[in-house]
Design an enzyme around this catalytic site. Structure first.
Site, mmCIF file in Angstrom:
data_model
loop_
_atom_site.group_PDB
_atom_site.id
_atom_site.type_symbol
_atom_site.label_atom_id
_atom_site.label_comp_id
_atom_site.label_asym_id
_atom_site.label_seq_id
_atom_site.Cartn_x
_atom_site.Cartn_y
_atom_site.Cartn_z
ATOM 1 N N LYS A 2 -11.042 4.800 -10.752
ATOM 2 C CA LYS A 2 -10.649 5.771 -9.631
ATOM 3 C C LYS A 2 -9.228 5.608 -9.259
ATOM 4 O O LYS A 2 -8.354 6.418 -9.391
ATOM 5 C CB LYS A 2 -11.376 5.881 -8.358
ATOM 6 C CG LYS A 2 -10.801 6.201 -7.259
ATOM 7 C CD LYS A 2 -11.520 6.207 -5.927
ATOM 8 C CE LYS A 2 -10.963 6.609 -4.594
ATOM 9 N NZ LYS A 2 -9.968 5.585 -4.294
ATOM 10 N N ASN A 3 -8.904 4.477 -8.988
ATOM 11 C CA ASN A 3 -7.559 4.174 -8.549
ATOM 12 C C ASN A 3 -6.213 4.244 -9.534
ATOM 13 O O ASN A 3 -5.203 4.162 -9.432
ATOM 14 C CB ASN A 3 -7.324 2.975 -7.531
ATOM 15 C CG ASN A 3 -8.018 3.124 -6.224
ATOM 16 O OD1 ASN A 3 -8.338 4.102 -5.818
ATOM 17 N ND2 ASN A 3 -8.142 1.959 -5.372
ATOM 18 N N ARG A 15 -5.938 9.404 -0.418
ATOM 19 C CA ARG A 15 -4.519 8.603 -0.249
ATOM 20 C C ARG A 15 -3.664 9.034 -1.234
ATOM 21 O O ARG A 15 -2.724 9.028 -1.236
ATOM 22 C CB ARG A 15 -5.193 7.301 -0.381
ATOM 23 C CG ARG A 15 -3.998 6.380 0.174
ATOM 24 C CD ARG A 15 -3.939 6.303 1.802
ATOM 25 N NE ARG A 15 -2.817 5.614 2.243
ATOM 26 C CZ ARG A 15 -2.137 6.054 3.176
ATOM 27 N NH1 ARG A 15 -2.643 6.977 3.558
ATOM 28 N NH2 ARG A 15 -1.137 5.842 3.439
ATOM 29 N N CYS A 65 -9.206 7.083 3.643
ATOM 30 C CA CYS A 65 -9.830 6.227 4.423
ATOM 31 C C CYS A 65 -8.997 5.889 5.561
ATOM 32 O O CYS A 65 -7.955 5.068 5.571
ATOM 33 C CB CYS A 65 -10.730 5.027 3.841
ATOM 34 S SG CYS A 65 -11.626 5.438 2.637
ATOM 35 N N ARG A 124 -1.727 2.727 7.876
ATOM 36 C CA ARG A 124 -1.324 2.954 6.591
ATOM 37 C C ARG A 124 -0.021 3.582 6.266
ATOM 38 O O ARG A 124 0.011 4.817 5.636
ATOM 39 C CB ARG A 124 -2.435 3.744 5.519
ATOM 40 C CG ARG A 124 -3.812 2.965 5.772
ATOM 41 C CD ARG A 124 -4.580 3.582 4.815
ATOM 42 N NE ARG A 124 -4.784 3.132 3.443
ATOM 43 C CZ ARG A 124 -5.759 3.800 2.476
ATOM 44 N NH1 ARG A 124 -6.721 4.388 3.119
ATOM 45 N NH2 ARG A 124 -5.762 3.257 1.379
ATOM 46 N N ASP A 145 6.240 3.970 4.399
ATOM 47 C CA ASP A 145 7.671 3.172 4.236
ATOM 48 C C ASP A 145 8.257 2.483 3.106
ATOM 49 O O ASP A 145 9.134 2.793 2.867
ATOM 50 C CB ASP A 145 7.865 2.338 5.745
ATOM 51 C CG ASP A 145 7.034 1.033 5.553
ATOM 52 O OD1 ASP A 145 5.923 1.245 5.266
ATOM 53 O OD2 ASP A 145 7.583 -0.060 5.624
ATOM 54 N N GLN A 146 7.200 1.840 2.579
ATOM 55 C CA GLN A 146 7.807 1.151 1.260
ATOM 56 C C GLN A 146 8.033 2.170 -0.107
ATOM 57 O O GLN A 146 9.009 1.926 -0.884
ATOM 58 C CB GLN A 146 6.716 -0.152 0.847
ATOM 59 C CG GLN A 146 6.775 -0.908 1.709
ATOM 60 C CD GLN A 146 8.070 -1.804 2.239
ATOM 61 O OE1 GLN A 146 8.787 -2.191 1.379
ATOM 62 N NE2 GLN A 146 8.266 -1.701 3.415
ATOM 63 N N ASP A 156 -11.368 -3.739 -1.108
ATOM 64 C CA ASP A 156 -12.327 -2.774 -1.567
ATOM 65 C C ASP A 156 -13.632 -3.288 -1.358
ATOM 66 O O ASP A 156 -14.713 -2.414 -1.468
ATOM 67 C CB ASP A 156 -11.898 -1.912 -2.421
ATOM 68 C CG ASP A 156 -10.696 -0.976 -2.016
ATOM 69 O OD1 ASP A 156 -10.294 -0.938 -1.039
ATOM 70 O OD2 ASP A 156 -10.244 0.019 -3.122
ATOM 71 N N ARG A 207 -16.581 10.693 -2.908
ATOM 72 C CA ARG A 207 -15.232 10.522 -3.365
ATOM 73 C C ARG A 207 -14.975 9.283 -4.418
ATOM 74 O O ARG A 207 -13.675 9.691 -4.987
ATOM 75 C CB ARG A 207 -14.150 10.044 -2.007
ATOM 76 C CG ARG A 207 -13.843 11.123 -1.027
ATOM 77 C CD ARG A 207 -13.137 10.483 0.025
ATOM 78 N NE ARG A 207 -11.877 10.053 -0.314
ATOM 79 C CZ ARG A 207 -11.391 8.808 -0.090
ATOM 80 N NH1 ARG A 207 -11.711 8.453 1.273
ATOM 81 N NH2 ARG A 207 -10.401 8.456 -0.604
HETATM 82 C C1 UD1 Z 1 -4.586 1.239 -2.660
HETATM 83 C C2 UD1 Z 1 -5.975 1.721 -2.741
HETATM 84 C C3 UD1 Z 1 -6.942 1.168 -1.854
HETATM 85 C C4 UD1 Z 1 -6.883 -0.183 -1.649
HETATM 86 C C5 UD1 Z 1 -5.519 -0.736 -1.276
HETATM 87 C C6 UD1 Z 1 -5.548 -2.366 -1.635
HETATM 88 C C7 UD1 Z 1 -5.469 3.903 -3.931
HETATM 89 C C8 UD1 Z 1 -5.528 5.175 -3.961
HETATM 90 N N1 UD1 Z 1 -5.917 3.348 -3.012
HETATM 91 O O1 UD1 Z 1 -4.307 1.778 -1.097
HETATM 92 O O2 UD1 Z 1 -8.334 1.707 -2.393
HETATM 93 O O3 UD1 Z 1 -7.803 -0.491 -0.680
HETATM 94 O O4 UD1 Z 1 -4.659 -0.147 -2.436
HETATM 95 O O5 UD1 Z 1 -5.916 -2.871 -2.703
HETATM 96 O O6 UD1 Z 1 -5.078 3.165 -5.232
HETATM 97 N N2 UD1 Z 1 1.979 -1.022 3.305
HETATM 98 C C9 UD1 Z 1 3.030 -0.815 4.209
HETATM 99 N N3 UD1 Z 1 3.838 0.146 3.628
HETATM 100 C C10 UD1 Z 1 3.897 0.956 2.711
HETATM 101 C C11 UD1 Z 1 2.514 0.815 1.845
HETATM 102 C C12 UD1 Z 1 1.662 -0.209 2.362
HETATM 103 O O7 UD1 Z 1 3.082 -1.468 5.263
HETATM 104 O O8 UD1 Z 1 4.745 1.820 2.250
HETATM 105 C C13 UD1 Z 1 0.523 -1.919 3.699
HETATM 106 C C14 UD1 Z 1 -0.591 -1.380 4.050
HETATM 107 O O9 UD1 Z 1 -0.711 -0.764 5.355
HETATM 108 C C15 UD1 Z 1 -1.529 -2.360 3.794
HETATM 109 C C16 UD1 Z 1 -0.798 -3.050 2.567
HETATM 110 O O10 UD1 Z 1 0.483 -2.677 2.449
HETATM 111 O O11 UD1 Z 1 -1.573 -3.321 4.728
HETATM 112 C C17 UD1 Z 1 -1.451 -2.837 1.231
HETATM 113 O O12 UD1 Z 1 -1.437 -1.316 1.108
HETATM 114 P P1 UD1 Z 1 -1.420 -0.590 -0.215
HETATM 115 O O13 UD1 Z 1 -1.480 -1.724 -1.498
HETATM 116 O O14 UD1 Z 1 -0.331 0.176 -0.297
HETATM 117 O O15 UD1 Z 1 -2.690 0.230 -0.240
HETATM 118 P P2 UD1 Z 1 -2.953 2.001 -0.780
HETATM 119 O O16 UD1 Z 1 -1.725 2.193 -1.654
HETATM 120 O O17 UD1 Z 1 -2.726 2.611 0.464
#
Ligand code: UD1
Length: 425
Positions: free
Chosen positions: A22-23, A94, A118, A123, A126-127, A306, A398
């Site tokens: 999926k991801n 997401r 979810c 979430r 900003d990055q 996950d 999903r």
């Molecule tokens: C993706 C996956 C999700 C999985 C997660 C972690 C998809 C669609 N979803 O979610 O299933 O649980 O990776 O393996 O691929 N963060 C920030 N700023 C940002 C981005 C992230 O602070 O701009 C933080 C998040 O709050 C979290 C951590 O970084 O604490 C990791 O998040 P991230 O790896 O980005 O997860 P997702 O991309 O949302």
């Protein structure tokens, strides 16, 4: 308002084949719009998030043909960079944030609603935004939309403050079409990042280092269509591994990359489960009593967040006290109340759950709070004594293809029922 009814107690036995990740595919489908071209993508799972992504691209003007697990995405005619009208679809997943990187890469402009997904904690994106700004984009967030424009996209040196799967892929999507070299440091290393990078490279991109924490991208002017087969889903594989372990089953999971499963294999082995690796399969034989273990979720190659929730279910029936520390998302213990209703002995202290094994879980009505919590509820139902009803399974749809059919083939007593929403009566 579908629900699952599970009569627990059947050990899982037989074979199951894992569908595409999926991801990975949710990054690959938007990547296919990076040029005016046509790409063929195989091993695409039939799940709600993928189907929504297809609908969004069609609404933007892409021509998409689907036959079984194969997708052909044709963007030879220009598509729109403005996704603002499709908030209903983007708000339910997401991965809609990948449209930002892909459309910025192709058109130097993108308007995309803030993503859904979810509810497992804060979430931010900003990055992602920091990366796009470094590449030269101006970014404004207003009325729930992210609006970006970059007269020129220029390669940049980007150090991610947190290891983020989404930000790593999103920056790659835009940087492949930027002028010059981009370096992403502190990049995420998940298998789906490598898979998206492999797809982009087949389209003509120049990405090196995906799968390590430094990714180097030299932007290219031209990209072209390609044919690609998506890797198997690491999280779905882990879910079936845990379901087999929990039910004292014996199953062969096919179409798997065992290397991706090492953190899970190691923990299950520590619990006393027999895990046998084959070339592209894994056999899992559950042996009870399970032993208590300690788990901390980490970015890849650590234990995936996950699979935290399915793992917690195993711990509820393991001998002794296990701990599970969630280091990625701060609100990923919402499902614990449901397990407590089944008799689980769980206490939460900040980001750590302590779980003392009980003899058995008792069946009752439980609900699904998010996608992976849903998988955990299903495993809990499979081992509970009697009939469990799991509501709000829309979350499960999903991300899991044919879950109930696959489990039934493995001997589980599970069925789906449709219920009318009482509020609509
Ligand atoms: C993706 C996956 C999700 C999985 C997660 C972690 C998809 C669609 N979803 O979610 O299933 O649980 O990776 O393996 O691929 N963060 C920030 N700023 C940002 C981005 C992230 O602070 O701009 C933080 C998040 O709050 C979290 C951590 O970084 O604490 C990791 O998040 P991230 O790896 O980005 O997860 P997702 O991309 O949302």
């Amino acid at each position: 308002m579908d629900a699952f009814i599970i009569e627990g107690g059947n050990p899982l036995q037989g074979e199951v084949t894992i569908s595409g990740a999926k991801n990975a595919v949710l990054g690959i489908i938007p990547a296919a719009v990076l040029c005016a071209c046509s790409s063929k993508i195989e091993n695409v799972p039939d799940i709600k998030d993928v189907n929504k992504m297809i609908v969004i691209l069609e609404k933007l003007g892409a021509e998409i043909y689907r036959e079984k697990d194969t997708l052909i995405i044709n963007t030879e005619k220009p598509i729109s960079y403005d996704v603002s009208d499709y908030e209903e679809e983007t708000g339910q997943m997401r991965a809609s944030y990948y449209l930002l990187g892909a459309l910025l890469g192709r058109y130097r402009k993108a308007i995309v609603p803030l993503p859904g997904g979810c509810n497992i904690g804060d979430r931010p994106i900003d990055q992602h935004i920091k990366g796009f700004q470094a590449l030269g984009a101006t970014v404004v967030i207003e009325h729930g939309q992210v609006k970006m424009e970059a007269p020129e996209l220029k390669g940049a040196h980007i150090f991610l403050d947190v290891v983020s799967v989404g930000a790593t892929i999103n920056i790659m999507l835009a940087a492949v079409r930027a002028d010059g070299k981009t370096i992403i440091e502190n990049a995420a290393k998940e298998p789906h990042i490598v898979d998206v990078a492999n797809f982009l490279n087949l389209m003509g991109a120049n990405i090196k280092g995906a799968g390590t924490d430094v990714i180097k991208i030299v932007g290219v002017e031209e990209m072209h269509g390609c044919e690609y087969s998506v890797i198997p889903d690491q999280i779905t594989t882990g879910t079936y591994m845990m379901a087999a372990a929990a039910t004292e089953g014996d199953i062969l999971i096919k179409n798997v990359i065992p290397k991706h499963m090492e953190a899970i294999t190691a923990k299950l082995s520590e619990m006393g489960v027999i895990v046998l690796e084959e070339d592209d399969g894994i056999r899992v034989i559950g042996k009870h009593p399970l032993k208590a273990v300690n788990v901390k979720t980490m970015p890849y190659p650590g234990f995936p967040t996950d699979l935290q929730q399915p793992m917690a279910v195993l711990m509820t029936i393991a001998q002794g006290t296990s701990t599970i520390t969630e280091s990625i998302f701060e609100s990923r213990f919402k499902y614990v109340d449901e397990l407590r209703r089944m008799g689980a002995n769980i206490s939460i202290n900040s980001r750590t759950a302590s779980i003392t094994g009980v003899k058995a879980l008792s069946a009752t009505k439980i609900r699904t709070t998010d996608l992976r919590a849903g998988a955990a509820m299903v495993i809990a139902g499979l081992i509970a004594d009697g009939e469990t009803k799991i509501t709000e399974i829309v979350h499960i749809d999903r991300g899991y293809e044919n879950l109930q059919e696959n489990l039934r083939n493995l001997g589980a007593d599970i069925r789906r029922i449709s219920e009318k929403d009482p509020a609509c009566l």
